[in-house]
Design an enzyme around this catalytic site. Structure first.
Site, PDB file in Angstrom:
ATOM      1  CG  ASP A 171      -1.831  -1.231   1.247  1.00 56.21           C
ATOM      2  OD1 ASP A 171      -1.289  -2.341   1.420  1.00 56.21           O
ATOM      3  OD2 ASP A 171      -3.045  -1.098   1.085  1.00 56.21           O
ATOM      4  CE1 TYR A 201      -1.976   2.689  -2.098  1.00 55.71           C
ATOM      5  CE2 TYR A 201      -4.182   3.416  -1.539  1.00 55.71           C
ATOM      6  CZ  TYR A 201      -3.116   2.571  -1.331  1.00 55.71           C
ATOM      7  OH  TYR A 201      -3.191   1.594  -0.375  1.00 55.71           O
ATOM      8  CG  HIS A 331     -10.059  -2.920   4.659  1.00 62.21           C
ATOM      9  ND1 HIS A 331     -10.950  -2.451   3.716  1.00 62.21           N
ATOM     10  CD2 HIS A 331      -9.023  -2.045   4.664  1.00 62.21           C
ATOM     11  CE1 HIS A 331     -10.440  -1.352   3.162  1.00 62.21           C
ATOM     12  NE2 HIS A 331      -9.291  -1.072   3.731  1.00 62.21           N
ATOM     13  CG  HIS A 358      -7.143  -4.413   1.881  1.00 65.96           C
ATOM     14  ND1 HIS A 358      -7.392  -3.512   0.884  1.00 65.96           N
ATOM     15  CD2 HIS A 358      -8.366  -4.876   2.287  1.00 65.96           C
ATOM     16  CE1 HIS A 358      -8.705  -3.432   0.686  1.00 65.96           C
ATOM     17  NE2 HIS A 358      -9.307  -4.235   1.525  1.00 65.96           N
ATOM     18  CB  VAL A 359      -5.485  -3.370   7.250  1.00 69.09           C
ATOM     19  CG1 VAL A 359      -5.822  -2.569   8.495  1.00 69.09           C
ATOM     20  CG2 VAL A 359      -6.593  -4.354   6.906  1.00 69.09           C
ATOM     21  CG  HIS A 360      -4.006   2.052   4.722  1.00 68.31           C
ATOM     22  ND1 HIS A 360      -4.712   3.046   4.112  1.00 68.31           N
ATOM     23  CD2 HIS A 360      -3.785   1.126   3.756  1.00 68.31           C
ATOM     24  CE1 HIS A 360      -4.919   2.732   2.847  1.00 68.31           C
ATOM     25  NE2 HIS A 360      -4.372   1.577   2.617  1.00 68.31           N
TER      26      HIS A 360
END
Lengths: 484, 484
Positions: A171, A201, A331, A358-360
Site C-alpha cells: 500500500d 493509488y 476491512h 490492504h489495512v493501513h
C-alpha cells in the site's frame, strides 16, 4: 562449526518465541507522527523526468522465471517508441550482451500511455553467455545522450540453506510517508521486495490524471525498482473499475505496466504465480480475481502447492493483498471469502508466513486456524494451530488514504501485535530452520523496539525433520573433521 | 371483488406457512428411480440436425433489455455464414419486419464452431413498428428450403400485480433425465426459464468433443429455448479451464453462445446482470467471477440493488450457481465465500428468494441468516430471520454426473426440505403479495406430494406495507362501487 554455534545462540532466544507460547496479544499505543497524507506534488524532484530526449524512465525489474535465472526489465519512453533493447554484462560500461523485448502502449480514458518496454533477460539470446548466479550485472537502456545505466544482482542458486533477505512493502502510494518507507527499505540491506499490492493509488485521481500518477509513481520508486527486483501482487487500487469514464476492464494499467513470470509456473494469468528464490518458494495470489473452487486460480494453486519441495526450498511464503486475519476495524472480515477457500490448504501445506496489505496499519497473528468453522455445527472461532501460518499485515506503506487507527477492542485472541504506524518488514532467512523477522517503523529517530521474532520453519521444525536435520548436521560435521 | 376473495382463501392456507413457523426440516426418503446417468448418444433424434443446407440450428432466445421490450435471438449455421437476419411479425407466415444482427465463431482446441448469430429484436429497426407487450410474435430465420419458423410471446408490461409463471432449471446436461426435466418443464405452463447454471456438461468431454457436445445441447433444448426465453446464469461447467489442451480463458464457449442483456443494466460483463419481467426484478450473479468488495460485480450489485423499486416490481429474485445454504455433503460450505460478501445485502434488501444449482439434489431453506457471524466473537450460526431470503437449490436437472444422495445428518436447522430426485421448480406469481411455489419431481406417474408453499412477498408483507395495500384495495373497491 559456525552454524552449530549459531544454532546454540538461537536456542536461548527461541525459548520466548511466540511460536510455542500463545500469550495475550499486544496493541502498541504508539502512533507514528505522520506527514500529511497527501501525495507529493508532481513538480517535486522525486518525480523528476530524466534528462535527454525520450530518455527511459520508470525503470523496474522483477524475477523473470521460476527459479531466478531470468529478469524482466521494464521501462517507459515518453516521446517515441525508441528501442526495446537492453545491453548488459558483468562489467560496468562494458556490455557484452543484448536482449530485445517488446513494446506496448494503452489508453485510459483520454490518456495515452508512453511506450512501455518489457525485456526478458534470461541469457538464452546469446550462445556465448551462461547465466551466473549471485552476480552483479550492469545494464544499459536507451541510446546516445539519453542512455541510462543500472545494475542488478542475480539471486543465488536455489537451495535449502541459502540465506536471503526480503523486504515486504504494501500500500505504498506516493506521499512523503511513502518516500520515507521506500528510503527506509533501501537502507535495510534487503535484496528483493515482496510487494503486497496497491502500488500508485493513481485510481484516487480522475480522468487523465490516473495515467499521469501511474507514470509519476514509476519514477518515484525507480531508485529501488531499477536495481532490486520487486515481486508484484495486485491490490484493490489496481482494479480501476471506473464506469463513469468507460473504463471497466480490471487491472488494465497494472497489467500493461507490471509483468510477472506467470507462464514459467504454468499460471494462466499474470495475476497469480509463483517463483523460487534462494531458499524460498513464494506464491503470489490475487485477492480480486476469481479464487473459489473450480476457478483457474484455485486449480493452479492446488497444483502449485503440490510442486513445493521443502527439501529444496524450505520456506513457503504466500503474498496476497487482502489479509485473511485482521483485527482492525478497517476491512474487518473482508478476508473471510478467501479464508473459507484456502485456509485449509495453507494449514495442510504448512505455509510459513502469509504477507498481506490492504489495512493501513501493522498486525501480526499467532499461529491460529479456523478450519473447523462449519456453518452447521462444530468449532466456530480461530484456535491455536501449530500447522498454521503466521499472518502479517503490512499495509502501512504510507499512501494518501492515511492510517487505519481503530483496532477491535478487546484485541481478538488471534492477534499477537498491532500498531498503526507506517513502515515495512524484513524477513532474513538464515538457513532451512530459522529466519529473523522485523517490522520496521519509519523514522523513529531513536531506537524503539518494534515487532521482531525468530520464524521457525514449519517443515524443518517438526520432530521428524529435526531428527533428519541433526543427522545431516552430524554427518557434515564428521565430513569436515575428516577433511582436516 | 375477486382479488379480495382470493386474499381470504389464502389467509387460511397461510396459517401453516413456513414463513411464520420454523419447524424441524424434512428429509424426503424418496429417491427418484433414475435413468442411467449417461449422455444420450449423439445419433439420437433429440440431437437431430434440421434438414436443408446450412439450416439454422440451436435456436434460443433470451430477454434483450432491462424491461422486456427486446429479445435476443441466437442460432448456429453449420456450413457457411449465411444470413444474420430475423424476419418477424404478429401473423404466422406474414413477416412484416426484419432485424439484423451479428455473426461470430470461435475455436476450442481444434474444434471450429459453426457460425453463431445473435440478433437483437427490439422494434427499433423499423419506424412503423411499435413494440407490443404480451403479444405472440412469429419469427423466421434462414433462407429458402432451409428456413425455419418459431414464435415467442412478449412479456406483459412490468407492474406490481402482473401475474407470471417462471420455471427454474439447473445443471441440466443432456441425459435421458435431462430430457425428462425439459419435457416436464414444457408441460408446466411456465412462460420463462430461470436457468441457474451448468448447461451442456460439454466440459466432461475432451478435445473436439467439447465443442460437439455444446452443439448437441443447443439442438437438444431448442424445442423450448426457441420459444421461451431462458434467463442464463453460468456454472462451474461453463468455466472450461483446460490447460492440457491450452484452453484457459474462462467461459469461452458460454460467452460466445449465450449472450445476455448486460449493457442495458450497466453491467460491465455478460456474466452478471439484471432484468425486470412482469412483477419481478431478477438479478443474475456469477459464482465464478470476482465478487468480493471492490470488484466490478460487487460494485455493480451494490448499485443495482439501489435501483430495485418494489412498488413497480415487488418480487426480488436472485439467481446464482453455487448455493449459499446447502446441507448436502456434495459442495458443503462452498457457498461460504459469497455468503460472507453478499448475505448482508440480501437480508437488508429483503430478497424474496434465491435460486441456485450446483448440488444435484433439491433443497429449500427456512428464512435464516448468518450475518452475525464474526470471526472474533458473537453469534456464529444461522438464525431465523424474517428479512432473509428463502434459499432454494434446484441442481437436479439430470446431468451425467448423477444425483447427490448424501445429506448431512442430522438435518441442519436451516434446512426445511430436501430430496435427491431430478426435477425442476415453478414460481407462479399471483400479485404483489403472493406467489405459489412448487418443486416438481420428474415422472412420478402417480401424484406424490412434493415441495410446495405460498411465498409471501418480503416487501409487501410487512405491516406498514400491508396497511398501505389495504388502503389501496379499499380505495379501488370504493372506486368500483362508485362506478356502478
Amino acid at each position: 562449526m559456525k552454524s552449530l554455534l549459531f544454532q546454540l545462540i538461537l536456542a536461548s532466544f527461541v525459548l520466548s518465541n511466540f511460536d510455542n507460547n500463545v500469550n495475550a496479544g499486544h496493541t502498541s499505543v504508539f502512533v507514528r507522527k505522520e506527514w500529511p497524507s497527501e501525495d507529493i506534488p508532481l513538480d517535486h524532484e522525486v518525480f523528476a523526468v530524466p534528462t535527454g530526449h525520450n530518455a527511459p524512465q520508470q525503470v523496474h525489474i522483477t524475477q523473470g522465471d521460476y527459479d531466478g535465472k531470468a529478469v524482466i526489465i521494464s521501462w517507459v519512453t515518453p516521446d517515441e517508441p525508441g528501442s526495446s533493447k537492453v545491453q548488459y554484462g558483468t562489467l560496468k560500461g562494458k556490455y557484452e550482451f543484448t536482449a530485445e523485448g517488446k513494446m506496448t502502449n494503452y489508453t485510459f480514458y483520454k490518456y495515452n500511455s508512453g511506450y512501455i518496454h518489457h525485456v526478458l533477460v534470461d541469457g538464452l539470446e546469446v550462445t556465448i553467455f551462461t547465466w551466473e548466479y549471485d552476480t552483479k550485472f550492469y545494464y544499459k537502456i536507451g541510446t546516445g545522450d539519453s542512455a541510462r545505466e543500472f545494475w542488478f544482482q542475480t539471486p543465488p542458486k536455489i537451495g535449502p540453506d541459502v540465506p536471503y533477505k526480503f523486504g515486504i512493502i504494501g500500500d505504498l502510494g506516493q506521499t512523503y510517508n511513502s518516500l520515507s518507507t521506500l528510503e527506509h527499505y533501501m537502507q535495510s540491506g534487503a535484496q528483493t521486495v515482496l510487494f503486497v499490492g496497491d502500488l500508485s493509488y493513481a485510481d484516487r485521481y480522475q480522468y487523465n490524471d490516473v495515467g499521469i500518477r501511474w507514470d509519476s509513481w514509476g519514477r518515484f520508486v525507480e531508485k529501488s525498482t531499477a536495481y532490486h527486483p520487486w515481486i508484484w501482487s495486485a491490490g484493490n487500487h489496481e482494479i480501476e473499475y471506473m464506469p463513469y469514464m468507460d473504463e471497466v476492464v480490471p487491472f488494465k494499467s497494472y497489467l500493461q505496466r507490471y509483468p510477472t513470470p506467470h507462464l514459467s509456473c504454468k499460471s494462466s494469468s499474470p495475476m497469480w504465480y509463483a517463483i523460487r528464490r534462494a531458499s524460498a518458494h513464494i506464491i503470489v495470489l490475487s485477492s480480486y480475481s476469481p479464487f473459489v473452487k473450480y476457478t483457474p486460480q484455485y486449480e493452479w494453486l492446488s497444483e502449485e502447492l503440490m510442486k513445493v519441495d521443502r527439501e529444496k526450498t524450505p520456506w513457503l511464503i504466500v503474498l496476497m493483498h487482502m489479509p485473511i486475519y485482521n483485527s482492525n476495524e478497517a476491512h474487518f472480515m473482508e478476508g473471510e471469502s478467501m479464508r473459507a477457500v484456502f485456509e485449509e490448504w495453507f494449514v495442510h501445506h504448512k505455509v510459513d508466513v502469509i504477507f498481506a496489505g490492504h489495512v493501513h496499519a501493522y498486525e501480526r497473528s499467532y499461529r491460529i486456524s479456523n478450519i473447523r468453522y462449519n456453518v452447521s455445527s462444530g468449532e466456530r472461532y480461530p484456535v491455536p494451530d501449530k500447522s498454521a501460518p503466521v499472518y502479517i499485515t503490512v499495509g502501512d506503506g504510507g499512501n494518501q488514504e492515511g492510517l487505519a487507527g481503530r483496532f477491535l477492542d478487546p484485541q481478538p485472541e488471534y492477534s499477537a501485535f498491532r500498531e498503526a504506524s507506517y513502515g515495512h518488514s524484513t524477513l532474513e532467512i538464515q538457513n532451512r530452520t530459522h529466519a529473523f523477522y522485523h517490522w520496521n517503523r519509519n523514522d523513529d529517530g531513536k531506537k524503539v523496539a518494534t515487532d521482531s521474532f525468530v520464524l521457525h520453519n514449519q517443515y524443518w521444525s517438526s520432530n521428524l525433520r529435526r531428527r533428519k536435520l541433526k543427522k545431516h548436521h552430524l554427518s557434515s560435521v564428521l565430513k569436515r573433521i575428516a577433511s582436516y
